[in-house]
Design an enzyme around this catalytic site. Structure first.
Site, PDB file in Angstrom:
ATOM      1  N   GLU A 280       0.946  -1.104   0.231  1.00  0.00           N
ATOM      2  CA  GLU A 280       0.480  -0.159   0.025  1.00  0.00           C
ATOM      3  C   GLU A 280       0.886   1.408  -0.261  1.00  0.00           C
ATOM      4  O   GLU A 280       0.972   2.193   0.780  1.00  0.00           O
ATOM      5  CB  GLU A 280      -0.671   0.189   0.964  1.00  0.00           C
ATOM      6  CG  GLU A 280      -1.943  -1.154   1.219  1.00  0.00           C
ATOM      7  CD  GLU A 280      -2.392  -1.047   2.970  1.00  0.00           C
ATOM      8  OE1 GLU A 280      -3.348  -1.793   2.333  1.00  0.00           O
ATOM      9  OE2 GLU A 280      -1.865  -0.694   3.749  1.00  0.00           O
ATOM     10  N   GLY A 282       2.104   4.807  -0.125  1.00  0.00           N
ATOM     11  CA  GLY A 282       1.436   6.498  -0.524  1.00  0.00           C
ATOM     12  C   GLY A 282       2.653   7.198  -0.792  1.00  0.00           C
ATOM     13  O   GLY A 282       1.728   8.487  -1.704  1.00  0.00           O
ATOM     14  N   ARG A 283       3.377   7.923   0.217  1.00  0.00           N
ATOM     15  CA  ARG A 283       4.356   9.231  -0.423  1.00  0.00           C
ATOM     16  C   ARG A 283       4.979   8.116  -1.515  1.00  0.00           C
ATOM     17  O   ARG A 283       5.688   9.458  -1.725  1.00  0.00           O
ATOM     18  CB  ARG A 283       5.057   8.693   1.722  1.00  0.00           C
ATOM     19  CG  ARG A 283       6.407  10.080   1.061  1.00  0.00           C
ATOM     20  CD  ARG A 283       7.072   9.647   1.872  1.00  0.00           C
ATOM     21  NE  ARG A 283       6.372   9.343   3.837  1.00  0.00           N
ATOM     22  CZ  ARG A 283       6.009  10.224   4.339  1.00  0.00           C
ATOM     23  NH1 ARG A 283       6.443  11.289   3.987  1.00  0.00           N
ATOM     24  NH2 ARG A 283       5.827   9.966   5.132  1.00  0.00           N
ATOM     25  N   TYR A 324       6.294  16.954  12.600  1.00  0.00           N
ATOM     26  CA  TYR A 324       7.326  15.890  12.460  1.00  0.00           C
ATOM     27  C   TYR A 324       8.805  16.474  12.290  1.00  0.00           C
ATOM     28  O   TYR A 324       9.660  15.849  12.454  1.00  0.00           O
ATOM     29  CB  TYR A 324       7.467  15.579  11.571  1.00  0.00           C
ATOM     30  CG  TYR A 324       5.966  14.985  10.479  1.00  0.00           C
ATOM     31  CD1 TYR A 324       5.038  13.576  11.880  1.00  0.00           C
ATOM     32  CD2 TYR A 324       5.630  14.776   9.931  1.00  0.00           C
ATOM     33  CE1 TYR A 324       4.127  13.328  11.418  1.00  0.00           C
ATOM     34  CE2 TYR A 324       4.755  13.986   9.769  1.00  0.00           C
ATOM     35  CZ  TYR A 324       3.596  13.554  10.390  1.00  0.00           C
ATOM     36  OH  TYR A 324       2.322  13.367  10.119  1.00  0.00           O
ATOM     37  N   CYS A 351      -0.174  33.427  12.323  1.00  0.00           N
ATOM     38  CA  CYS A 351      -0.173  33.554  13.769  1.00  0.00           C
ATOM     39  C   CYS A 351       0.626  32.604  14.669  1.00  0.00           C
ATOM     40  O   CYS A 351      -0.108  32.564  15.665  1.00  0.00           O
ATOM     41  CB  CYS A 351      -1.562  33.984  13.904  1.00  0.00           C
ATOM     42  SG  CYS A 351      -1.973  35.588  12.947  1.00  0.00           S
TER      43      CYS A 351
END
Ligand SMILES: *Cc1c(COP(=O)(O)O)cnc(C)c1O
Length: 422
Positions: A280, A282-283, A324, A351
């Site tokens: 699987e 993703g990245r 992270y 902000c």
């Protein structure tokens, strides 16, 4: 000399006549002026090539992990290229279905699936449900008792592996909210219960040890720990999850999807398993396909300390540096091969002092207000983790291919910011 490492750019990048970055035949400066900034630019053929690579590398099934980046265009692209889709909430399921992906091509994940999420998936005969808790088994049993179809399920196992990555994206350790622990005995009990329950068709096991992992070794260890469960229980499918890392900054080097798959298949052979292996990613499908374009609005040198370069986005389009402490490179698309001799801190417009995009970003010395500034490798977990913080509208997303730019997600408007207020 400190030039941007070319390998961090999308596959179909080139340098235009004025030294500017061109992606898939589209001048990035023209994209910025046509669509505005911040802007996510994806090289469509790069996305397609990674999907095809994953499908080739995992003939047992490759599921695109939609949480890395999801919109209808991305869902249908992955489906067209032969991937199934991994969805982990009712919302991701809904977007994938809205894109026309059949439910049979979806794998439903999640550590806290609601009865309603499960009911929709079961009714539409979702491809697989990856069961994550005893409460979820209870819910499935209730739904099937009410007449919904019996789902094909994988049991998510927690192998007790601490992969080398950020603590927040480790998921295979014993102390985890995900899956059934092997060391605690929960895994044994879950498999026994699923195997004897008439409400589920148990077809295999699943393991996902974390994200942004560079060493294939950890995946091999996961196979060694989880693989024997397939053999012992006569299960035909093993999903190795996602988690392959990508290079974000100079000096990083990650295995390709093909190398990752080879390591996994080797480990499966070594354990002597005859199973269908799926994964699987993703990245590793989307990260390097994407570049974010911003406009520089303010440059604030603080003598002896640092120079702040503020752009028109920030933690609302890329929260990874805040979450992270992730590093990124910076460059100026007008001079993609230029020496980046100046070190600055690229911040957003929110902000928060923590609203940081790049801690020590290198830029050409002639950086000026009004420049388009880019961060490469922002295709994963940027747009998908984005927010409306400070009521900053979400950026647009364009797919570029063969010299044509296709708007796939329009920029949010101020009107959109009010659409939920009653
Ligand atoms: C997040 C996740 C993935 C994808 O991880 P990447 O690091 O993006 O490849 C795959 N499977 C599961 C279960 C996940 O939670």
């Amino acid at each position: 000399m400190s030039v941007l490492p070319w390998s961090l750019l999308p596959d179909n990048s080139s340098v235009g006549p004025a030294g500017q970055l061109v992606v898939a035949g589209c001048d990035t400066l023209e994209l910025a002026s046509e669509f505005g900034t911040p802007l996510f630019v994806y090289d469509e053929d790069h996305l397609r090539a990674r999907c095809r690579e994953a499908v080739r590398a995992f003939p047992g099934g490759a599921q695109y992990a939609t949480k890395a980046f999801l919109c209808k265009a991305m869902a249908s692209l992955a489906y067209e290229e032969g991937m199934q889709l991994d969805v982990s909430t009712g919302g991701e399921y809904h977007v994938a279905r809205a894109a026309g992906v059949p439910a049979q091509h979806l794998v439903l994940h999640g550590n806290n699936k609601s009865e309603q999420e499960l009911a929709v998936a079961l009714r539409e005969r979702v491809g697989r449900v990856v069961v994550d808790s005893f409460d979820e088994l209870d819910r499935i049993e209730r739904l099937v008792a009410e007449g919904l179809p019996v789902p094909q399920v994988l049991i998510r196992l927690t192998p007790g592996i601490e992969a080398h990555t950020h603590e927040y994206v480790q998921t295979g350790q014993d102390d985890s909210k995900f899956g059934f622990g092997i060391h605690t005995g929960a895994a044994e009990e879950a498999i026994r219960r699923a195997a004897s329950s008439p409400a589920v068709a148990l077809v295999g096991v699943h393991v996902h040890i974390g994200s942004q992992i560079f060493e294939a070794d950890f995946f091999e260890r996961a196979v060694h720990i989880v693989g024997p469960w397939c053999r012992d229980h006569g299960l035909a499918e093993l999903s190795i999850g996602g988690g392959l890392g990508v290079a974000y900054v100079e000096g990083e080097d990650a295995p390709t999807i093909t190398e990752w798959a080879a390591a996994v298949h080797r480990a499966v052979d070594r354990v002597g398993l005859d199973v269908r292996v799926s994964a699987e990613p993703g990245r590793s499908i989307v990260a390097q396909a994407g570049v974010t374009l911003y406009t520089v609005g303010t440059i604030k040198p603080i003598p002896g300390i640092r120079t702040y370069v503020a752009v028109d986005g920030g933690m609302s389009d890329n929260p990874r540096p805040v979450l992270y402490d992730s590093g990124y490179e910076t460059f100026l698309p007008r001079a993609v091969l230029a020496d980046r001799s100046k070190v600055v801190t690229v911040v957003g417009k929110h902000c928060e002092s923590g609203d940081l995009l790049v801690r020590d970003g290198k830029v050409p010395a002639d950086l000026a207000v009004g420049d388009i500034l880019a961060t490469p490798v922002t295709g994963a977990y940027g747009h998908s983790m984005g927010s409306n913080y400070n009521k900053v509208p979400r950026p647009a997303v364009v797919f570029v291919r063969n010299g044509t730019a296709r708007l796939v997600v329009r920029r949010e408007t101020y009107e959109d910011l009010l659409r939920l207020d009653v």
